[in-house]
Design an enzyme around this catalytic site. Structure first.
Site, PDB file in Angstrom:
ATOM      1  CB  ALA A   1      33.349  48.748  61.519  1.00  0.00           C
TER       2      ALA A   1
ATOM      3  N   GLY B   1      31.574  53.260  64.571  1.00  0.00           N
ATOM      4  CA  GLY B   1      32.384  54.261  63.916  1.00  0.00           C
ATOM      5  C   GLY B   1      31.303  54.770  62.680  1.00  0.00           C
ATOM      6  CG  ASP B   2      28.157  53.043  59.383  1.00  0.00           C
ATOM      7  OD1 ASP B   2      28.441  53.475  58.373  1.00  0.00           O
ATOM      8  OD2 ASP B   2      27.008  52.728  59.644  1.00  0.00           O
ATOM      9  CB  ALA B   3      26.618  55.296  64.244  1.00  0.00           C
TER      10      ALA B   3
END
Length: 134
Positions: free
Chosen positions: A16, A19-21
């Protein structure tokens, strides 16, 4: 490039994190490409795409429309079910967990260099949010 086997060893929150970045970068590119250049406006607009509430809504839509592979669903569940020791800001725990699952899928695709699929899913998500803003 991280091999799928290596990605399998990462916990959901590590996926996560990446994935956030990856997701936020493509959202920022989208906003800039569409002529948004004022910093305050960029931040306000980006929130429509990257907030926990938006990501939870998006993952629900992807699941409901059966747009995720079984493998992606597994990574979603890994991220959603990961035990986070930080408190969710501005949202409830369920929404926060779903958004972590959304980010885990994006992190998995990014780390395993499945760029076409990553761009496909993010493009779908951006399109869905754009429709709500029109």
């Amino acid at each position: 490039m991280m091999k799928p086997k290596d990605a399998e060893l990462l916990n959901g929150l590590a996926l996560a994190y990446m994935g956030d970045a990856a997701y936020e970068q493509l959202v920022r590119e989208h906003l800039l490409t569409n002529g948004q250049t004022k910093p305050n406006q960029l931040h306000r607009l980006a929130t429509n795409y990257v907030s926990a509430k938006a990501q939870a809504w998006l993952i629900d839509a992807l699941l409901e429309e059966e747009l995720l592979t079984s493998e992606e669903i597994d990574y979603y569940k890994r991220g959603r079910n990961a035990k986070s020791y930080s408190k969710a800001k501005n949202t409830d725990g369920s929404t926060y967990n779903k958004s972590s699952g959304f980010e885990a899928v994006m992190g998995y695709l990014y780390l395993t260099k499945q760029e076409d699929r990553l761009h496909e899913l993010i493009g779908l998500c951006i399109s869905k949010v754009d429709k709500t803003l029109a």
